[in-house]
Design an enzyme around this catalytic site. Structure first.
Site, PDB file in Angstrom:
ATOM      1  CE1 TYR A 143     -30.162 -41.600 -82.573  1.00 40.95           C
ATOM      2  CE2 TYR A 143     -31.180 -43.653 -81.844  1.00 40.95           C
ATOM      3  CZ  TYR A 143     -31.198 -42.269 -81.945  1.00 40.95           C
ATOM      4  OH  TYR A 143     -32.255 -41.565 -81.415  1.00 40.95           O
ATOM      5  CG  ASP A 238     -25.936 -48.838 -77.881  1.00 43.96           C
ATOM      6  OD1 ASP A 238     -26.828 -49.681 -77.629  1.00 43.96           O
ATOM      7  OD2 ASP A 238     -26.187 -47.666 -78.184  1.00 43.96           O
ATOM      8  CE  LYS A 266     -33.775 -50.589 -80.459  1.00 47.89           C
ATOM      9  NZ  LYS A 266     -34.761 -49.628 -80.888  1.00 47.89           N
TER      10      LYS A 266
HETATM   11  N1  HOZ Z   1     -33.046 -47.121 -82.375  1.00 50.11           N
HETATM   12  C1  HOZ Z   1     -34.262 -47.192 -83.110  1.00 50.11           C
HETATM   13  C2  HOZ Z   1     -34.004 -47.171 -84.561  1.00 50.11           C
HETATM   14  N2  HOZ Z   1     -32.848 -47.768 -84.956  1.00 50.11           N
HETATM   15  C3  HOZ Z   1     -35.178 -46.127 -82.672  1.00 50.11           C
HETATM   16  C4  HOZ Z   1     -36.387 -46.025 -83.489  1.00 50.11           C
HETATM   17  C5  HOZ Z   1     -36.787 -44.610 -83.627  1.00 50.11           C
HETATM   18  O1  HOZ Z   1     -35.901 -43.764 -83.815  1.00 50.11           O
HETATM   19  O2  HOZ Z   1     -37.972 -44.378 -83.591  1.00 50.11           O
END
Ligand code: HOZ
Length: 423
Positions: A143, A238, A266
């Site tokens: 992702y 990433d 983050k």
């Molecule tokens: N990348 C985060 C979850 N793996 C984002 C959290 C969200 O989607 O709220």
């Protein structure tokens, strides 16, 4: 779901789609309602209903120092007293950029943005500009935020909610996205042959944290590096989750791989909204105003976010990552033994302070494996643990995180509760 959180959720649903501002936190995948958090301190969150939970979500990764670390909150307060936004450069932007370049071996220059999504889409634009090519490889279950080209085979909430293709993303927007299974170098080699001369980049989570935690097998990242170099594509790490999490030097330092570009978020914001992308100066100098690749943002380099991130990195620079890792490793071994002794099929993937509990008999090395996990059992586990004072990710396709603020007692009491769940 009694009380205040329930009432807030009902109110939220009138004004906010689904009652939440990001889908996974709705907790629907585990048959729960979202918890509304009043405050966080150290390893704990206190919810509107008074629930006091040991937090293994940690805002999805940023809070490696725990909630409301005094150095970070002090930096935010002091920065706020000086003004919340200038739309002009400030000292802390330079300091944070320098701290990142000093820490991360592959990073020579960095541009601050406001989220990981923004960072990933900007890095892809830059890679396309630098190579003059348009296609790119991403891995199934990884992702990279919610920009259109990445919403193919995406992990995180897309996996949690089983959304096959997002309406509103035109086919053309993902036509240049080439999907390969994680840890499958052969399929990457084949993709380079099939799209010979057209691949601008390979983007990868060096340890994948959005299909649960899936670790790179020996030679995978090295192979990607080699293939990218051979075919004139840029390797983009990433590191939104792994940066300053797998090590102070990030995944690139931990694995000793030199990406061309990398994407962050983050932890570098200390809990405030931040993203960043960076890498080799030969590519980064193409970004406007030094070069022609346009990317901008009113709140980029926001003074509060820069101050928070800088304060966090200053604490982390002297933090004992090895000790935290040892604690989490011991904890995960015990947890695996608890389930194994009760003949419950489980695979626990772990690296540094990240771990994932997959209720499946088979090793989890890609998204197809992750999807064999028993999500109903995970949901039961989530609910059981929440009732006993622990907050896990409300999805089997997310990664649990521990922080420097987690105590031995936090881990021990979790193990006791998990043993009771296992029966
Ligand atoms: N990348 C985060 C979850 N793996 C984002 C959290 C969200 O989607 O709220």
């Amino acid at each position: 779901m009694p009380g205040v959180s329930h009432a807030l959720f009902n109110a939220a649903r009138q004004y906010i789609p689904g009652g939440v501002n990001s889908p996974v936190r709705a907790c629907a995948a585990v048959g729960a309602e979202p918890l509304f958090v009043e405050r966080g301190l150290g390893s704990r969150i206190i919810c509107a209903d008074g629930e006091n939970l040991v937090d293994f979500v940690l805002s999805w990764g940023p809070l490696i120092l725990g909630h409301a670390h005094p150095a970070v909150t002090r930096a935010i307060r002091e920065a706020a007293d000086r003004g919340s936004s200038f739309g002009a450069p400030c000292r802390d932007e330079v300091e944070l950029a320098k701290a990142m370049v000093d820490a991360l071996p592959g990073l020579e220059m960095v541009r601050m943005v406001n989220s990981g999504t923004e960072a990933a889409m900007s890095a892809l634009r830059l890679a396309r500009a630098c190579t003059g090519k348009t296609k790119f490889i991403k891995f199934d279950g990884c992702y990279h935020g919610h920009a259109d080209p990445f919403l193919a085979g995406a992990g995180s909430g897309v996996a949690t909610l089983s959304i096959p293709g997002t309406p509103g993303v035109p086919a053309a927007a993902v036509a240049d996205t080439v999907l390969c299974p994680y840890n499958d170098l052969e399929s990457v080699t084949n993709a380079f042959s099939a799209h010979s001369g057209n691949l601008a980049a390979v983007i990868v989570e060096p340890a994948a944290g959005n299909m649960g935690l899936v670790l790179p097998e020996q030679g995978f990242l090295e192979g990607l590096r080699e293939l990218c170099t051979r075919h004139g594509a840029l390797l983009i790490f990433d590191e939104v989750i792994t940066g300053f999490r797998l090590a102070y030097a990030g995944a690139q330092g931990r694995f000793g791989i030199d990406p061309d570009l990398a994407v962050f978020g983050k932890i570098i914001g200390g809990g405030l909204p931040v993203g960043a992308y960076g890498g080799k100066a030969e590519y980064m100098r193409h970004i406007a105003p030094q070069g022609q690749v346009y990317q901008a943002g009113t709140l980029s380099g926001n003074p509060l976010a820069m101050a928070a991130g800088l304060a966090a990195l200053r604490v982390l620079r002297d933090s004992d990552y090895a000790a935290l890792e040892q604690k989490v490793e011991d904890f995960c071994k015990e947890l695996a033994a608890i389930f194994k002794n009760r003949a419950i099929d489980v695979r626990i993937n772990r690296m540094a302070s990240m771990f994932s509990i997959f209720f499946t008999p088979r090793p989890v090395r890609d998204f197809a494996d992750a999807k064999t996990a028993d999500t109903d059992r995970y949901a039961r586990f989530f609910l059981y643990m929440r009732e006993r004072g622990f907050f896990l990710a409300p999805s089997a396709f997310e990664t649990a995180m521990a922080s420097f603020a987690h105590s031995d007692e936090d881990f021990l009491s979790f193990l006791k509760a998990a043993a009771a769940f296992a029966g």
